[in-house]
Design an enzyme around this catalytic site. Structure first.
Site, PDB file in Angstrom:
ATOM      1  N   GLY A   1       2.369   2.126  10.833  1.00 22.53           N
ATOM      2  CA  GLY A   1       3.350   3.202  10.714  1.00 22.53           C
ATOM      3  C   GLY A   1       3.999   3.580  12.030  1.00 22.53           C
TER       4      GLY A   1
ATOM      5  CG  ASN B   1      -1.731   1.186   1.436  1.00 20.47           C
ATOM      6  OD1 ASN B   1      -1.829   2.022   0.539  1.00 20.47           O
ATOM      7  ND2 ASN B   1      -2.347   1.299   2.608  1.00 20.47           N
TER       8      ASN B   1
ATOM      9  CB  SER C   1       5.066  -1.877  12.102  1.00 20.82           C
ATOM     10  OG  SER C   1       4.662  -0.532  12.305  1.00 20.82           O
TER      11      SER C   1
ATOM     12  CD  GLU D   1      -3.049   5.447   6.704  1.00 19.67           C
ATOM     13  OE1 GLU D   1      -3.073   5.465   5.467  1.00 19.67           O
ATOM     14  OE2 GLU D   1      -2.095   4.950   7.354  1.00 19.67           O
TER      15      GLU D   1
ATOM     16  CG  HIS E   1      -5.881   1.894   5.107  1.00 22.01           C
ATOM     17  ND1 HIS E   1      -5.471   2.833   6.024  1.00 22.01           N
ATOM     18  CD2 HIS E   1      -4.869   1.008   4.984  1.00 22.01           C
ATOM     19  CE1 HIS E   1      -4.246   2.515   6.426  1.00 22.01           C
ATOM     20  NE2 HIS E   1      -3.858   1.415   5.817  1.00 22.01           N
TER      21      HIS E   1
ATOM     22  CD  GLU F   1      -3.537  -2.575   7.244  1.00 22.82           C
ATOM     23  OE1 GLU F   1      -2.401  -2.777   6.789  1.00 22.82           O
ATOM     24  OE2 GLU F   1      -4.196  -1.564   6.984  1.00 22.82           O
TER      25      GLU F   1
ATOM     26  CE  LYS G   1      -0.221   3.184   4.698  1.00 25.10           C
ATOM     27  NZ  LYS G   1      -0.203   3.286   6.143  1.00 25.10           N
TER      28      LYS G   1
HETATM   29  P1  PGA Z   1       2.746   0.146   7.702  1.00 26.13           P
HETATM   30  O1  PGA Z   1       1.276   0.386   7.042  1.00 26.13           O
HETATM   31  O2  PGA Z   1       3.294  -1.116   7.111  1.00 26.13           O
HETATM   32  O3  PGA Z   1       3.532   1.363   7.297  1.00 26.13           O
HETATM   33  O4  PGA Z   1       2.542   0.059   9.162  1.00 26.13           O
HETATM   34  C1  PGA Z   1       0.394  -0.671   6.810  1.00 26.13           C
HETATM   35  C2  PGA Z   1      -0.882  -0.134   6.209  1.00 26.13           C
HETATM   36  O5  PGA Z   1      -1.335   0.941   6.609  1.00 26.13           O
HETATM   37  O6  PGA Z   1      -1.484  -0.762   5.317  1.00 26.13           O
END
Ligand code: PGA
Length: 251
Positions: free
Chosen positions: A173, A9, A212, A97, A95, A167, A11
């Site tokens: 992140g 992803n 992560s 976010e 997601h 997730e 983003k």
């Molecule tokens: P990350 O993000 O691997 O940077 O933690 C995962 C995601 O948001 O899909």
């Protein structure tokens, strides 16, 4: 037997130049045969990524879609019909976010899931709890509520061509990763919930872990019974790390 899947992803990242570089490096990675790999660039980079992958086995998806199918007056939205025309196979829906920063409700996420299925795309449904929810012991009920909204609208049949990504919001992140046991507990609960509707479909649904994931922790996570691969954010922007994670899913 579920085929492992690793998805990147990207983003809101990338320029034309950095995307070109990333694709070139990804194509040089030795990716294991038995692992399905997909990337989710920004909408603007889709045509470039499709062209530069040039028939490579890496699939392409988008990070979001409108909840309405077809075409029409909806400024700023991108329809699943348009996504399908470009040859993308996957759509991320829900997601965290988008749920938490952009205010998407469980119901809107469910409508996007259904729209994706109607256009012949495969939805990758993201679910996961916030830190406060985990600390309050609400992890499983939060994830079940998010799943329920989609089951209500799409039915279990909707999951035949879908993937679920667990997730935990606190792991995204942040450098904090759920332990393999913490993740497995939630993955098993997700499969259990789907299994109450249809055991056969539930047994075939791939459930990815995201939050992560790095080359250092991927193998251990992917070794758990119900973890069928990963949804990778930060590490998917580094071809070597992403390649290593894909190889870990093949072991
Ligand atoms: P990350 O993000 O691997 O940077 O933690 C995962 C995601 O948001 O899909």
């Amino acid at each position: 037997m579920r085929r492992p899947l690793v998805a990147g992803n990207w983003k809101m990242n990338g320029t034309r130049a950095s995307v070109a570089e990333l694709i070139q490096s990804l194509r040089q990675q030795a990716l294991p045969e038995g692992v399905e790999v997909a990337v989710f660039p920004s909408f603007l980079h889709i045509p470039q990524v499709m062209a530069e992958l040039d028939g490579d086995s890496i699939a392409v998806g988008v990070q979001d879609c409108a909840s309405q199918t077809g075409f029409g007056a909806l400024t700023g939205e991108v329809s699943v019909s348009q996504v399908a025309e470009f040859g993308c196979q996957w759509v991320l829906v829900g997601h965290s976010e988008r749920r938490l920063v952009l205010g998407e409700s469980d119901e809107l996420v469910a409508r996007k899931f259904v729209a994706a299925r109607e256009a012949g795309l495969k939805p990758m449904l993201c679910v996961g709890e916030r830190l406060e929810e985990r600390e309050a012991g609400e992890t499983l009920s939060v994830v079940e509520r998010q799943l329920e909204a989609v089951l209500d609208l799409a039915g279990i049949a909707g999951f035949e061509e879908a993937v679920v990504a667990y997730e935990p919001v606190w792991a995204i992140g942040s450098g904090l990763t759920a332990t393999p046991e913490q993740a497995q507990e939630v993955h098993a609960a997700i499969r259990g919930r789907l299994s109450r509707e249809d055991a056969e479909i539930a047994a075939g649904v791939r459930i990815l872990y995201g939050g992560s994931v790095k080359p250092e922790n991927a193998q251990e996570l992917f070794g758990m019974a119900d973890i069928d691969g990963g949804l990778i954010g930060g590490a998917s922007l580094k071809a070597n790390d992403f390649g290593a994670i894909c190889r870990a899913a093949g072991n």
